[in-house]
Design a protein around this motif. Structure first.
Motif: not given
Length: 199
Positions: A166-173
């Motif tokens: 989920x944090x990776x999703x946020x980092x990649x917008x």
């Protein structure tokens, strides 16, 4: 500083490092080395910052770079805490560094970390999750999986859990995926702490 360029020359590495440190690189190598040493010593001794140089895909780097890097480190950084260099690459990198001509560089290696291969079940779960939150786009899924692995490594985790993904999703917008009452996936705006549930 991060470099991923298998064609980079020794001079290119030093110039990129100088630029990352906010310097105008000197033209002559000796002068450039003095610039780097003076600046890095100031960072460590005055500001308490230890620079890190990451050379990715290092198994493809030319022997000339390894040999020159050895001289650079031996001459300018007799204190090991001044500069950290990470050589990141495939398993063949270890064989390269183990060659006789690179013995001096190998003697400066403080630690070696080998990532073991993941099991088929772990890989399939990771791939399924990545494809799901990237809407089935392979390139997007690849970026998401790579970012997730890097985040997990930064957190000293040997696995990628839901929070990392989920944090990776946020980092990649990409937005944070959630599940509607009907079971269809939707995206939440960045910043919402949604989770993925399975029914």
């Amino acid at each position: 500083m991060y470099i991923c360029d298998s064609s980079v020359t020794p001079a290119g590495v030093y110039r990129k490092l100088a630029a990352a440190l906010g310097l105008k690189p000197a033209r002559q190598r000796d002068a450039l080395w003095r610039q780097l040493k003076t600046t890095i010593e100031h960072l460590v001794d005055v500001e308490g910052v230890i620079p890190t140089l990451v050379l990715d895909e290092a198994q493809h780097l030319p022997d000339s770079l390894f040999l020159d890097l050895t001289g650079f480190l031996n001459r300018n950084f007799d204190r090991p805490e001044l500069l950290t260099v990470w050589l990141v690459g495939l398993p063949s990198l270890a064989a390269r560094i183990g060659m006789r001509q690179h013995a001096a560089l190998a003697s400066r290696v403080a630690a070696t970390n080998v990532m073991p291969p993941r099991g088929r079940e772990d890989f399939m779960e990771l791939l399924e999750h990545g494809l799901k939150v990237s809407h089935g786009l392979p390139r997007q899924a690849s970026r998401l999986l790579r970012t997730s692995l890097m985040l997990a490594h930064d957190r000293d985790q040997s696995f990628v859990d839901e929070r990392v993904m989920l944090d990776a999703c946020e980092e990649l917008q990409l937005g944070r995926p959630s599940v509607t009452p009907s079971g269809a996936e939707t995206e939440q705006p960045r910043g919402d702490r949604g989770t993925i549930s399975r029914k």
